[in-house]
Write a protein that holds these residues in place. Structure first.
Motif, PDB file in Angstrom:
ATOM      1  N   GLN A 155       0.830  -1.206   0.000  1.00 24.51           N
ATOM      2  CA  GLN A 155       0.000   0.000   0.000  1.00 24.51           C
ATOM      3  C   GLN A 155       0.863   1.254   0.000  1.00 24.51           C
ATOM      4  N   LEU A 156       1.986   1.199   0.679  1.00 27.47           N
ATOM      5  CA  LEU A 156       2.928   2.325   0.664  1.00 27.47           C
ATOM      6  C   LEU A 156       3.379   2.596  -0.771  1.00 27.47           C
ATOM      7  N   VAL A 157       3.726   1.517  -1.475  1.00 27.97           N
ATOM      8  CA  VAL A 157       4.165   1.637  -2.862  1.00 27.97           C
ATOM      9  C   VAL A 157       3.037   2.161  -3.744  1.00 27.97           C
ATOM     10  N   ALA A 158       1.840   1.639  -3.546  1.00 26.30           N
ATOM     11  CA  ALA A 158       0.693   2.036  -4.379  1.00 26.30           C
ATOM     12  C   ALA A 158       0.291   3.493  -4.154  1.00 26.30           C
ATOM     13  N   ASN A 159       0.559   4.006  -2.947  1.00 26.89           N
ATOM     14  CA  ASN A 159       0.155   5.375  -2.607  1.00 26.89           C
ATOM     15  C   ASN A 159       1.361   6.284  -2.375  1.00 26.89           C
ATOM     16  N   TYR A 160       2.460   5.993  -3.032  1.00 24.59           N
ATOM     17  CA  TYR A 160       3.724   6.665  -2.753  1.00 24.59           C
ATOM     18  C   TYR A 160       3.666   8.181  -2.983  1.00 24.59           C
ATOM     19  N   SER A 161       2.879   8.605  -3.932  1.00 20.28           N
ATOM     20  CA  SER A 161       2.817  10.035  -4.242  1.00 20.28           C
ATOM     21  C   SER A 161       2.049  10.831  -3.192  1.00 20.28           C
ATOM     22  N   ASN A 162       1.299  10.144  -2.339  1.00 25.91           N
ATOM     23  CA  ASN A 162       0.533  10.795  -1.269  1.00 25.91           C
ATOM     24  C   ASN A 162       1.355  10.735   0.014  1.00 25.91           C
TER      25      ASN A 162
ATOM     26  N   ILE B  93       7.997   5.674  -8.035  1.00 29.89           N
ATOM     27  CA  ILE B  93       7.892   4.219  -7.996  1.00 29.89           C
ATOM     28  C   ILE B  93       7.889   3.679  -9.424  1.00 29.89           C
ATOM     29  N   THR B  94       8.773   2.740  -9.679  1.00 32.11           N
ATOM     30  CA  THR B  94       8.801   2.095 -10.995  1.00 32.11           C
ATOM     31  C   THR B  94       7.852   0.903 -11.002  1.00 32.11           C
ATOM     32  N   GLU B  95       7.523   0.433 -12.186  1.00 35.90           N
ATOM     33  CA  GLU B  95       6.658  -0.740 -12.282  1.00 35.90           C
ATOM     34  C   GLU B  95       7.339  -1.971 -11.702  1.00 35.90           C
ATOM     35  N   GLU B  96       8.669  -1.997 -11.740  1.00 35.09           N
ATOM     36  CA  GLU B  96       9.399  -3.129 -11.180  1.00 35.09           C
ATOM     37  C   GLU B  96       9.311  -3.154  -9.653  1.00 35.09           C
ATOM     38  N   ILE B  97       9.348  -1.986  -9.017  1.00 30.60           N
ATOM     39  CA  ILE B  97       9.162  -1.934  -7.564  1.00 30.60           C
ATOM     40  C   ILE B  97       7.778  -2.446  -7.199  1.00 30.60           C
ATOM     41  N   THR B  98       6.780  -2.013  -7.943  1.00 29.93           N
ATOM     42  CA  THR B  98       5.404  -2.463  -7.699  1.00 29.93           C
ATOM     43  C   THR B  98       5.290  -3.969  -7.843  1.00 29.93           C
ATOM     44  N   ARG B  99       5.887  -4.506  -8.895  1.00 31.62           N
ATOM     45  CA  ARG B  99       5.800  -5.942  -9.146  1.00 31.62           C
ATOM     46  C   ARG B  99       6.528  -6.737  -8.068  1.00 31.62           C
ATOM     47  N   LEU B 100       7.695  -6.273  -7.654  1.00 35.09           N
ATOM     48  CA  LEU B 100       8.454  -6.970  -6.619  1.00 35.09           C
ATOM     49  C   LEU B 100       7.728  -6.916  -5.275  1.00 35.09           C
ATOM     50  N   ALA B 101       7.078  -5.787  -4.998  1.00 37.12           N
ATOM     51  CA  ALA B 101       6.300  -5.675  -3.755  1.00 37.12           C
ATOM     52  C   ALA B 101       5.136  -6.662  -3.768  1.00 37.12           C
ATOM     53  N   GLU B 102       4.488  -6.788  -4.913  1.00 29.81           N
ATOM     54  CA  GLU B 102       3.366  -7.734  -5.039  1.00 29.81           C
ATOM     55  C   GLU B 102       3.845  -9.176  -4.848  1.00 29.81           C
ATOM     56  N   LEU B 103       4.959  -9.516  -5.458  1.00 33.60           N
ATOM     57  CA  LEU B 103       5.490 -10.872  -5.331  1.00 33.60           C
ATOM     58  C   LEU B 103       5.927 -11.158  -3.893  1.00 33.60           C
ATOM     59  N   GLY B 104       6.497 -10.150  -3.237  1.00 32.42           N
ATOM     60  CA  GLY B 104       6.883 -10.311  -1.844  1.00 32.42           C
ATOM     61  C   GLY B 104       5.681 -10.565  -0.951  1.00 32.42           C
TER      62      GLY B 104
END
Length: 216
Positions: free
Chosen positions: A33-40, A111-122
């Protein structure tokens, strides 16, 4: 005989493992959620706090388990297995917190798409770890053993997916001539941390597989 009956037995280790796994999943979800809402900035701070709280709660369980190892006369599985499992699980929670802290300390701009993807996999890995841990009390049952081993295989597959994402992310990063050198260093560190989360989940799966093979 009376002496044995008076000494602590079991130590409620399986329940403690479950609690730790649940806190780790909380940390992983909060990080996603931190990654998904990073701009806020407000939400970023909120989810950072949630990651910290979940990690502290998991750390408390780790200390409780390690203390119980020394005061429990009869444990449900080998003491070395208990020690290995809880401390490897705690590495996962620590790495999630480290990732959140590093993003804040390095002042990652986007946030890059790779950070988002790695967070999801984690997060998925942590959820599968929680499921595998929940099956440990019933590993004497063949169906439960099979389900637990299958879950460990799924964790291995997710780790492989994360490894591929990280390799592609690194390739993309170093082929981008327009990226600022400082930003490159920041992103490289974040990618590596996030991939290590899935590595540690795989380590947990390996410990669980060992427990199953020795106790089922």
């Amino acid at each position: 005989m009376l002496f044995g009956k008076l000494l602590p037995r079991d130590g409620n280790f399986f329940e403690l493992f479950n609690q730790h796994a649940a806190y780790t999943v909380e940390a992983a979800k909060a990080f996603s959620q931190l990654v998904a809402n990073y701009s806020n900035l407000e939400l970023r701070a909120k989810y950072n706090e949630m990651v910290d709280k979940a990690e502290h709660d998991a750390d408390r369980i780790t200390h409780e388990v390690n203390r119980a190892i020394h005061v429990t006369f009869i444990t449900p599985i080998d003491r070395d297995q208990i020690h290995a499992l809880i401390n490897t699980m705690d590495d996962v929670a620590d790495l999630i917190q480290d990732s959140a802290e590093t993003m804040a300390l390095y002042d990652v701009k986007h946030i890059t798409e790779e950070i988002t993807r790695l967070a999801e996999l984690g997060q998925k890995c942590c959820e599968r770890v929680q499921h595998a841990v929940s099956l440990l009390p019933k590993i004497a049952e063949p169906a439960t053993t099979e389900a637990a081993l299958k879950t460990c295989e799924e964790i291995d597959q997710l780790e492989g997916d994360a490894d591929r994402v990280m390799r592609m992310a690194m390739s993309k990063l170093f082929r981008n001539d327009s990226i600022d050198a400082k930003e490159l260093i920041k992103l490289k560190a974040i990618y590596e941390l996030l991939e290590i989360i899935t590595d540690r989940c795989e380590d947990v799966a390996n410990v669980i597989e060992g427990i199953i093979l020795e106790n089922s």
